[in-house]
Design a protein around this motif. Structure first.
Motif, mmCIF file in Angstrom:
data_model
loop_
_atom_site.group_PDB
_atom_site.id
_atom_site.type_symbol
_atom_site.label_atom_id
_atom_site.label_comp_id
_atom_site.label_asym_id
_atom_site.label_seq_id
_atom_site.Cartn_x
_atom_site.Cartn_y
_atom_site.Cartn_z
ATOM 1 N N ASN A 188 12.713 7.856 -1.481
ATOM 2 C CA ASN A 188 12.680 7.197 -2.631
ATOM 3 C C ASN A 188 11.933 5.894 -2.070
ATOM 4 O O ASN A 188 11.789 5.485 -1.076
ATOM 5 C CB ASN A 188 13.941 6.834 -3.008
ATOM 6 N N GLY A 189 10.815 5.398 -3.374
ATOM 7 C CA GLY A 189 10.163 4.145 -2.901
ATOM 8 C C GLY A 189 8.609 4.373 -2.477
ATOM 9 O O GLY A 189 8.124 3.667 -2.147
ATOM 10 N N THR A 190 8.411 5.393 -1.826
ATOM 11 C CA THR A 190 7.266 5.837 -1.266
ATOM 12 C C THR A 190 6.061 6.277 -2.242
ATOM 13 O O THR A 190 4.910 5.845 -1.867
ATOM 14 C CB THR A 190 7.259 7.333 -0.639
ATOM 15 N N GLY A 191 6.325 6.225 -3.591
ATOM 16 C CA GLY A 191 5.234 6.166 -4.548
ATOM 17 C C GLY A 191 5.019 7.243 -5.166
ATOM 18 O O GLY A 191 3.763 7.468 -5.954
ATOM 19 N N LYS A 192 5.913 8.013 -5.302
ATOM 20 C CA LYS A 192 5.625 9.608 -6.370
ATOM 21 C C LYS A 192 5.512 9.057 -7.672
ATOM 22 O O LYS A 192 4.389 9.442 -8.286
ATOM 23 C CB LYS A 192 6.879 10.462 -5.892
ATOM 24 N N ARG B 249 4.483 8.026 4.483
ATOM 25 C CA ARG B 249 3.850 7.051 5.188
ATOM 26 C C ARG B 249 2.436 6.740 4.669
ATOM 27 O O ARG B 249 1.332 6.634 5.315
ATOM 28 C CB ARG B 249 3.779 7.027 6.805
ATOM 29 N N GLY B 250 2.151 6.844 3.245
ATOM 30 C CA GLY B 250 0.875 6.931 2.710
ATOM 31 C C GLY B 250 0.185 7.755 2.584
ATOM 32 O O GLY B 250 -1.116 7.766 1.957
ATOM 33 N N LYS B 251 0.392 8.994 3.237
ATOM 34 C CA LYS B 251 -0.604 10.190 3.055
ATOM 35 C C LYS B 251 -0.004 11.196 2.318
ATOM 36 O O LYS B 251 1.128 11.428 2.517
ATOM 37 C CB LYS B 251 -0.753 10.620 4.725
ATOM 38 N N LEU B 252 -0.774 11.835 1.537
ATOM 39 C CA LEU B 252 -0.477 13.107 0.925
ATOM 40 C C LEU B 252 -0.929 14.334 1.569
ATOM 41 O O LEU B 252 -1.894 14.685 2.085
ATOM 42 C CB LEU B 252 -1.308 13.008 -0.472
ATOM 43 N N THR B 253 0.120 15.407 1.886
ATOM 44 C CA THR B 253 -0.196 16.447 2.522
ATOM 45 C C THR B 253 0.150 17.644 1.626
ATOM 46 O O THR B 253 1.626 17.822 1.293
ATOM 47 C CB THR B 253 0.306 16.840 3.990
ATOM 48 N N ASP C 16 -2.647 5.797 0.877
ATOM 49 C CA ASP C 16 -3.841 5.137 1.821
ATOM 50 C C ASP C 16 -4.859 6.498 2.049
ATOM 51 O O ASP C 16 -4.541 7.329 2.855
ATOM 52 C CB ASP C 16 -3.101 4.680 3.077
ATOM 53 N N SER C 17 -5.712 6.354 1.225
ATOM 54 C CA SER C 17 -7.086 7.127 1.445
ATOM 55 C C SER C 17 -6.508 8.530 1.519
ATOM 56 O O SER C 17 -7.054 9.188 2.701
ATOM 57 C CB SER C 17 -7.856 6.731 2.991
ATOM 58 N N SER C 18 -6.173 9.135 0.551
ATOM 59 C CA SER C 18 -5.558 10.389 0.700
ATOM 60 C C SER C 18 -6.364 11.427 -0.319
ATOM 61 O O SER C 18 -6.847 10.874 -1.507
ATOM 62 C CB SER C 18 -4.207 10.722 0.288
ATOM 63 N N SER C 19 -6.490 12.717 0.157
ATOM 64 C CA SER C 19 -7.372 13.670 -0.751
ATOM 65 C C SER C 19 -6.501 14.755 -0.803
ATOM 66 O O SER C 19 -5.890 15.489 0.107
ATOM 67 C CB SER C 19 -8.753 13.830 -0.312
ATOM 68 N N VAL C 20 -6.415 15.479 -2.059
ATOM 69 C CA VAL C 20 -5.902 16.795 -2.170
ATOM 70 C C VAL C 20 -6.319 17.395 -3.343
ATOM 71 O O VAL C 20 -6.862 16.564 -4.270
ATOM 72 C CB VAL C 20 -4.163 16.503 -2.670
ATOM 73 N N GLN C 21 -6.447 18.693 -3.056
ATOM 74 C CA GLN C 21 -6.944 19.464 -4.333
ATOM 75 C C GLN C 21 -6.015 20.557 -4.894
ATOM 76 O O GLN C 21 -5.339 21.298 -3.798
ATOM 77 C CB GLN C 21 -8.246 20.302 -4.049
ATOM 78 N N LEU D 200 0.988 -1.260 -0.102
ATOM 79 C CA LEU D 200 0.204 -0.056 0.050
ATOM 80 C C LEU D 200 0.924 1.105 -0.030
ATOM 81 O O LEU D 200 1.566 1.741 0.911
ATOM 82 C CB LEU D 200 -0.937 0.012 1.105
ATOM 83 N N LEU D 201 1.013 1.967 -1.009
ATOM 84 C CA LEU D 201 1.871 3.126 -1.167
ATOM 85 C C LEU D 201 1.295 4.342 -0.772
ATOM 86 O O LEU D 201 1.574 5.306 -0.033
ATOM 87 C CB LEU D 201 2.203 3.280 -2.951
#
Length: 620
Positions: free
Chosen positions: A36-40, A218-222, A18-23, A15-16
């Motif tokens: 590196n390796g987080t899923g970008k 850690r799977g979250k986009l901020t 996890d339930s992230s939302s961004v506008q 799971l790269l």
């Protein structure tokens, strides 16, 4: 607007996101960061529609064009300028149709649309982008096939930028560039008129070119407003607040648990105790920001420092052909504690210079004096391909330590960043950053007196680059570095040498002054300079130059014929008896198109005259 809603992405069972939302609002310039390796890069694939999300959605405005760097470099007989111009698919299609269209009304529509998209200025815009990325006017007319893979990736980047998509996705674009190209790209992205998201570990690009930072951890986009330094400040403040919140919650948990433990056995307090148990269950743990430790990078110190200078170069000429040396009249010295960064566009001779210093190239003339028992470590990105893919880090270290005990080999592998199970992972399964760490450790294994680093930051994330800078500053020997990472140069170098005009000179200014000089030069008409596809080599002989001029003459003649035909068709459309009364706006646009075409014809004729004069001079 780019909307990422409740997105989850899983790849190979991992799971790269996890339930992230961004506008992301239109016109935003976003730098995407994360280890590196987080899923970008995987997120980019989902945005482009190449990979399905496990859950959630990515939505874009219906007419948005999404552009990103091609995975494969262009190759073939087409000139660089032609490849870039074809990246504008609408312009290319309209020009193709314009060559065969016969209906006056359709001709008028085509020419009107070409005016709307500013098609006639396209060649100059494409040339400006290629020039900014380091291609001279002569280079731009050469076939793609004559350039190496790295240079052809620059052409792919130029084509992507020229197409100017509504959403531009760039994944580590500076990996293919030298410092000069990186400085130009920073400036270009800072003024990009549409939405751009760039994955980068280059601090200066993230500081000067973007206005938001998208952090994946850690799977979250901020999403953070501001540049990279602002992001670091905001993240540090958030870490502090989260740490305080965790501490408060731990105290509350302890208080509730203490009440439960004291009174759960008493009938008179059973109801209150049960209430506290439910409160504990509802008290969801706060996830504190955890900063992952970065493995340090260390360079073993030399056994002893040598008497200075460790290298002295006196009036040296060097290259690959004695008749046409790459560098001439080179005089310099290197001392034990020097930190020297080499500046200058790729193709000017930086690689030739470091090969001379590393004794991999002998001078044609002049004298090179090296200190007795001088040991030099040499690291270059292309050496990553020379690692044995089937051998682990332990195997590579074992090869250098002969019959040393197992424990010592393991300890040494751990010292270069591969402890425990990591030491037994085959090189073929390591990430680019891990391979770079391994190669750095192997190159400096015996404690050299001088280390040469040729683009060492490719594949390293921001924190690892900081660790590399610290290692450089702590190393007691000399360092020569070639890098497009301005942060690394500013953090470590105390001397700047410019490799240009076939020689090496000391630069007294700082990188800000150098940046202004580079941008000023690249925004002006580039000076003609031949560049070899694979390395710095002598310019082409005169006969080849005449061939290039002949090609320029032919291309100018073709352009003259094409534009003349366009003017004829516009004149046909303007000759319609009712054009000015039926559609005065279209008539005005056609008149503007004719004026633009006339300007293009004049430029093509000037190019033909110039190339013809040069050809006659070369022939005479």
């Amino acid at each position: 607007m780019l909307s990422i809603t409740d997105l989850s992405i899983r790849l190979a069972g991992r799971l790269l996101i996890d339930s992230s939302s961004v506008q992301i609002a239109p016109g935003s310039r976003v730098g995407m960061v994360g280890r590196n390796g987080t899923g970008k890069s995987t997120l980019f694939k989902v945005i482009r529609g190449e990979l399905a999300a496990e859950h959630g959605s990515v939505t874009l405005p219906p007419r948005w064009r999404v552009g990103s760097l091609a995975q494969e470099a262009p190759n073939g007989p087409e000139s660089l300028i032609s490849v870039v111009l074809k990246a504008d698919l609408e312009r290319d299609a309209l020009l193709t149709e314009a060559e065969t269209a016969t209906d006056p009304h359709r001709i008028a529509e085509i020419q009107t649309r070409l005016v709307d998209i500013d098609a006639h200025s396209a060649p100059s815009r494409a040339a400006a982008i290629l020039s900014g990325l380091g291609f001279s006017a002569t280079d731009q007319l050469r076939p793609c096939a004559e350039f190496s893979g790295g240079w052809r990736m620059r052409v792919a980047l130029a084509a992507t930028l020229f197409a100017a998509p509504d959403l531009l996705l760039l994944d580590e674009p500076t990996n293919y560039l030298d410092l000069e190209g990186t400085l130009w790209l920073e400036d270009h992205l800072a003024h990009y008129p549409r939405t751009v998201i760039v994955i980068s570990h280059d601090r200066d690009l993230l500081e000067s070119s973007v206005d938001q930072i998208l952090h994946l951890e850690r799977g979250k986009l901020t999403l953070y407003k501001g540049t990279y330094s602002s992001f670091e400040e905001q993240r540090a403040a958030r870490e502090l607040l989260d740490a305080k919140a965790v501490k408060r919650q731990e105290a509350e948990r302890a208080r509730l648990q203490s009440f439960v433990d004291r009174f759960k056995a008493k009938a008179s307090k059973a109801r209150q105790a049960q209430s506290r148990v439910k409160m504990l269950e509802r008290l969801k743990p706060i996830t504190a920001l955890v900063t992952e430790d970065v493995r340090e990078i260390t360079f073993p110190a030399p056994e002893k420092l040598l008497s200075p200078p460790i290298i002295a170069v006196d009036n040296v000429s060097v290259g690959y052909d004695p008749a046409t040396p790459v560098l001439s009249r080179v005089t310099l010295r290197i001392d034990n504690d020097d930190r020297i960064a080499l500046l200058g566009a790729n193709g000017n001779g930086k690689s030739t210079l470091v090969k001379l210093l590393a004794a991999r190239l002998a001078p044609f003339s002049g004298k090179v004096t090296r200190a007795d028992k001088l040991s030099i470590a040499y690291f270059a990105q292309h050496q990553l391909d020379e690692l044995n893919e089937d051998a682990s880090a332990y195997d590579h270290v074992r090869k250098l330590m002969g019959d040393a005990p197992e424990a010592k080999v393991r300890a040494r592998a751990g010292a270069i960043g591969f402890s425990g199970k990591a030491a037994d992972t085959k090189a073929g399964k390591l990430s680019g950053g891990e391979k770079a760490r391994l190669l750095l450790g192997l190159a400096t294994f015996y404690g050299p007196n001088m280390i040469i680093l040729d683009e060492p930051t490719n594949h390293l994330d921001i924190d690892s680059r900081a660790a590399l800078a610290e290692a450089i500053n702590e190393f007691p020997g000399a360092i020569i570095m070639v890098s497009h990472d301005r942060y690394l140069i500013e953090a470590c170098a105390d001397q700047l040498w410019i490799v240009a005009d076939r020689t090496v000179t000391n630069y007294d200014g700082d990188l800000d002054e150098y940046r202004r000089m580079v941008l000023s030069a690249r925004n002006a008409e580039p000076a003609p300079r031949e560049r070899n596809a694979a390395s710095e080599k002598p310019p082409r002989p005169k006969s080849d130059n005449r061939g290039s001029l002949k090609k320029r003459i032919a291309e100018a003649e073709s352009e003259i014929a094409r534009v003349t035909d366009i003017i004829a068709k516009i004149d046909t459309a303007l000759a319609l008896p009712d054009i000015f009364t039926r559609d005065p706006k279209q008539a005005a646009q056609l008149s503007k198109a004719r004026a633009n075409a006339a300007d293009a014809l004049a430029r093509a004729e000037e190019q033909w005259l110039e190339a013809s004069a040069q050809f006659d001079e070369a022939a005479g």
